[in-house]
Design a protein around this motif. Sequence first.
Motif, PDB file in Angstrom:
ATOM      1  N   GLY A  41       0.871  -1.262  -0.128  1.00  0.00           N
ATOM      2  CA  GLY A  41       0.029  -0.173  -0.074  1.00  0.00           C
ATOM      3  C   GLY A  41       0.834   1.415  -0.071  1.00  0.00           C
ATOM      4  N   ILE A  84      -4.033  -9.352  -6.438  1.00  0.00           N
ATOM      5  CA  ILE A  84      -4.581 -10.756  -6.479  1.00  0.00           C
ATOM      6  C   ILE A  84      -4.569 -11.482  -5.165  1.00  0.00           C
ATOM      7  CG2 ILE A  84      -4.570 -11.245  -8.931  1.00  0.00           C
ATOM      8  CD1 ILE A  84      -1.822 -12.704  -8.326  1.00  0.00           C
ATOM      9  N   ASN A 113       3.970  -1.650  -9.728  1.00  0.00           N
ATOM     10  CA  ASN A 113       5.023  -1.964  -9.209  1.00  0.00           C
ATOM     11  C   ASN A 113       5.224  -3.444  -9.186  1.00  0.00           C
ATOM     12  OD1 ASN A 113       7.411  -2.135  -7.231  1.00  0.00           O
ATOM     13  ND2 ASN A 113       6.580  -0.626  -6.119  1.00  0.00           N
TER      14      ASN A 113
HETATM   15  N1  SAM Z   1       3.003  -1.223  -4.714  1.00  0.00           N
HETATM   16  C1  SAM Z   1       3.230  -2.140  -3.553  1.00  0.00           C
HETATM   17  C2  SAM Z   1       3.704  -1.213  -2.522  1.00  0.00           C
HETATM   18  O1  SAM Z   1       3.608   0.088  -2.421  1.00  0.00           O
HETATM   19  O2  SAM Z   1       3.778  -1.724  -1.494  1.00  0.00           O
HETATM   20  C3  SAM Z   1       4.281  -3.226  -3.933  1.00  0.00           C
HETATM   21  C4  SAM Z   1       3.662  -4.156  -4.958  1.00  0.00           C
HETATM   22  S1  SAM Z   1       4.572  -5.639  -4.858  1.00  0.00           S
HETATM   23  C5  SAM Z   1       6.104  -5.354  -5.490  1.00  0.00           C
HETATM   24  C6  SAM Z   1       3.686  -6.460  -6.335  1.00  0.00           C
HETATM   25  C7  SAM Z   1       2.296  -6.867  -5.936  1.00  0.00           C
HETATM   26  O3  SAM Z   1       1.833  -7.332  -7.330  1.00  0.00           O
HETATM   27  C8  SAM Z   1       1.928  -8.314  -5.035  1.00  0.00           C
HETATM   28  O4  SAM Z   1       1.341  -7.767  -4.003  1.00  0.00           O
HETATM   29  C9  SAM Z   1       1.237  -9.024  -5.974  1.00  0.00           C
HETATM   30  O5  SAM Z   1       0.319  -9.759  -5.126  1.00  0.00           O
HETATM   31  C10 SAM Z   1       0.622  -8.258  -6.986  1.00  0.00           C
HETATM   32  N2  SAM Z   1       0.103  -8.829  -8.314  1.00  0.00           N
HETATM   33  C11 SAM Z   1       0.911  -9.881  -8.809  1.00  0.00           C
HETATM   34  N3  SAM Z   1       0.128 -10.206  -9.904  1.00  0.00           N
HETATM   35  C12 SAM Z   1      -1.061  -9.233  -9.996  1.00  0.00           C
HETATM   36  C13 SAM Z   1      -1.999  -9.319 -10.920  1.00  0.00           C
HETATM   37  N4  SAM Z   1      -2.308  -9.915 -12.072  1.00  0.00           N
HETATM   38  N5  SAM Z   1      -3.086  -8.274 -10.603  1.00  0.00           N
HETATM   39  C14 SAM Z   1      -2.784  -7.447  -9.590  1.00  0.00           C
HETATM   40  N6  SAM Z   1      -1.709  -7.615  -8.531  1.00  0.00           N
HETATM   41  C15 SAM Z   1      -1.045  -8.528  -8.876  1.00  0.00           C
END
Ligand code: SAM
Length: 194
Positions: free
Chosen positions: A32, A53, A98
């Motif tokens: 977040g 997801i 991200n």
């Molecule tokens: N933006 C976040 C933050 O500020 O803490 C960090 C994001 S983290 C590096 C990547 C995220 O992408 C993970 O929580 C993962 O579950 C999510 N993710 C993976 N595939 C996804 C999809 N198809 N749709 C949405 N989220 C996805």
Amino acid sequence: MTIKGVIAHAHMLLQQVISKGDTVVDATAGNGHDTEFLAKRVGETGQVLAFDIQQAAIHSTKGRLETSDLDHRVTLINDSHERIDDYINEPVQAAIFNLGYLPGGNTNIVTHPNATWTALTKLGEQLVTGGIIAVVVYPGHDQGYDESSYLLQQINALPKLKWRILKYEVINPNQPPYLLALEKLKHKGDHPTP
Ligand code: SAM
């Protein structure tokens, strides 16, 4: 330090195009941090749609937003960003991806090139001219390397009169994370500045 610098640069670019009252998207909510940044920028009259997801990520993001009293500005969506068009049919001023895995979570659950590209393409259609999509890419792990290669190939094929694309990378570490910023150009005839 490297990743903080890359994310700070993503936020710096996004804040130039986000105004109070805007609709913006966090395509990968995770813990977040990016959602919170966006929620602050759109103000009381704006809205953030944040996708993930993983229920754990939605929970973590919700907690962060409640602590900073920003939760009412955000719609949390526990679904894949590739179905973004099921949730948004209005103009979007900015978005962030991200990529990779949830820090502190299951490192086997990662973003996938096809889903990322589908979501990027759909968001590109919703994006206003002058809007920016920031994508933070992590080629340093196996799936991340493949995702990085695929995205660079697809992005290179985008029409150059329609998109200005910036790549921001710290060049001294091995396989460093980097930022791709896709700006939708204001006029069809706009040329990327030489
Ligand atoms: N933006 C976040 C933050 O500020 O803490 C960090 C994001 S983290 C590096 C990547 C995220 O992408 C993970 O929580 C993962 O579950 C999510 N993710 C993976 N595939 C996804 C999809 N198809 N749709 C949405 N989220 C996805």
